[in-house]
Design a protein around this motif. Structure first.
Motif, PDB file in Angstrom:
ATOM      1  N   TRP A 208       0.861  -1.174   0.000  1.00 19.49           N
ATOM      2  CA  TRP A 208       0.000   0.000   0.000  1.00 19.49           C
ATOM      3  C   TRP A 208       0.901   1.229   0.000  1.00 19.49           C
ATOM      4  N   ALA A 210       1.192   5.544  -0.434  1.00 22.12           N
ATOM      5  CA  ALA A 210       0.563   6.860  -0.459  1.00 22.12           C
ATOM      6  C   ALA A 210       1.028   7.616  -1.692  1.00 22.12           C
ATOM      7  N   TRP A 212       1.525  11.180  -3.077  1.00 23.38           N
ATOM      8  CA  TRP A 212       1.639  12.623  -2.827  1.00 23.38           C
ATOM      9  C   TRP A 212       1.168  13.361  -4.082  1.00 23.38           C
ATOM     10  N   VAL A 217      -4.386   6.342  -1.876  1.00 29.19           N
ATOM     11  CA  VAL A 217      -3.470   5.263  -1.527  1.00 29.19           C
ATOM     12  C   VAL A 217      -3.775   4.113  -2.485  1.00 29.19           C
ATOM     13  N   VAL A 237      -1.128  13.132   0.125  1.00 29.35           N
ATOM     14  CA  VAL A 237      -1.210  11.925   0.955  1.00 29.35           C
ATOM     15  C   VAL A 237       0.213  11.428   1.169  1.00 29.35           C
ATOM     16  N   SER A 238       0.622  11.320   2.438  1.00 25.17           N
ATOM     17  CA  SER A 238       2.040  11.151   2.733  1.00 25.17           C
ATOM     18  C   SER A 238       2.452   9.750   3.145  1.00 25.17           C
ATOM     19  N   CYS A 240       0.972   5.641   5.069  1.00 21.28           N
ATOM     20  CA  CYS A 240      -0.126   4.801   5.541  1.00 21.28           C
ATOM     21  C   CYS A 240       0.437   3.632   6.337  1.00 21.28           C
ATOM     22  N   ILE A 252      -4.025   6.780   7.494  1.00 21.70           N
ATOM     23  CA  ILE A 252      -3.415   7.523   6.396  1.00 21.70           C
ATOM     24  C   ILE A 252      -3.138   8.956   6.843  1.00 21.70           C
ATOM     25  N   THR A 254      -1.767  12.954   6.019  1.00 20.46           N
ATOM     26  CA  THR A 254      -1.785  13.940   4.937  1.00 20.46           C
ATOM     27  C   THR A 254      -1.028  15.184   5.393  1.00 20.46           C
TER      28      THR A 254
END
Length: 287
Positions: A208, A210, A212, A217, A237-238, A240, A252, A254
């Protein structure tokens, strides 16, 4: 699938989500604030949280087998006791333009963290290893934005992201020195879909990652096939990680980094989803 917002905006640059099994709590970092946040519950709403200041930067963390956590700060590593007391390690470099960014532990209990330049200039980053006896070494060089790192369930290899390459690569590490093999691209992501950032591995061997700038994701099966997308109501999104009961909930993070006030209003919140696949307990630091 679509993630639900689990907290309010609690970070400027949220990163490093992970479950601490000893504490039974979710922890994340507010990276550029230098803070480690610990949430009281994994139930709806995120509950109250505690904020510990670790240094100028709090880049990554992992639980310690002996209790507390290990963390990477701006230019080195620290140990954090269960009451939040910080024991600093040595400064690993003197260049003020470079900072730690993301990391993880291997099955042997070593903690790795990669670095990057504040201005993201190419090749300025490297990956550092902290062994259980406290020794440090450089195990990989010439990276630009060293990001997600996670070992496959069998521990034979790891997945690694240097964000500007737009790839998730596979690496192995030398058992004695920790040196990375040459990263072998495994999955390539179209820049139009975002850039790969933090990642985690589930119990089935799926990865999975993320995205950015991609508001999502993605899950890639062990054969590299894209088989799930989780939409997130924030662009940056940075990272998970799985946590909660049975590691069945994906958390998750952000970021609001470089965003104007009012832009992307949910950025900086933590999001969550139960995707129907269990994750794995985090590999701890053995020191």
């Amino acid at each position: 699938m679509r993630a639900e917002q689990w907290t309010g905006v609690v970070t400027h640059h949220g990163e490093g989500p992970g479950w601490d099994p000893g504490a039974g709590r979710l922890r994340i970092v507010d990276l550029l604030a230098g803070d480690l946040l610990t949430f009281d519950t994994e139930a709806d709403g995120g509950g109250a949280y505690e904020r510990w200041h670790l240094g100028e930067v709090a880049a990554a963390w992992r639980p310690r087998r002996s209790g507390g956590v290990v963390a990477a700060v701006e230019r080195g590593f620290v140990l954090v006791a269960e009451d939040g007391t910080v024991t600093p390690g040595k400064e690993l470099w003197t260049d003020l333009t470079v900072r730690m960014n993301d990391g993880a532990c291997d099955p042997a209990g070593n903690f790795y963290c990669g670095s990057m330049a504040y201005d993201t200039r190419p090749g300025a980053g490297s990956v550092h290893r902290l062994t259980p006896d406290g020794a440090t070494s450089v195990v990989h060089t010439g990276v630009t934005i060293s990001n997600g790192l996670a070992w496959a369930p069998d521990g034979d290899f790891a997945y690694y992201v240097d964000t500007p390459t737009q790839t998730i690569a596979r690496i192995t590490t030398d058992p004695s020195t920790g040196r990375f093999s040459t990263p072998e691209p495994w999955v390539t992501i179209d820049p139009a879909d975002g850039s790969p950032d933090g990642l985690t591995v589930d119990a089935e061997g799926g990865v999975w990652v993320a995205l950015w700038g991609g508001s999502a994701v993605r899950r890639y099966a062990a054969d590299g096939t894209l088989d799930e997308v989780v939409e997130v109501n924030a662009r940056q999104v940075s990272a998970c990680s799985f946590g909660g009961d049975g590691y069945r909930r994906l958390f998750i993070t952000t970021s609001r980094q470089d965003l104007a006030d009012g832009d992307d209003p949910a950025a900086g919140a933590v999001f969550t989803i139960a995707p129907g696949i269990a994750g794995l307990a985090p590999l701890p630091y053995a020191g």
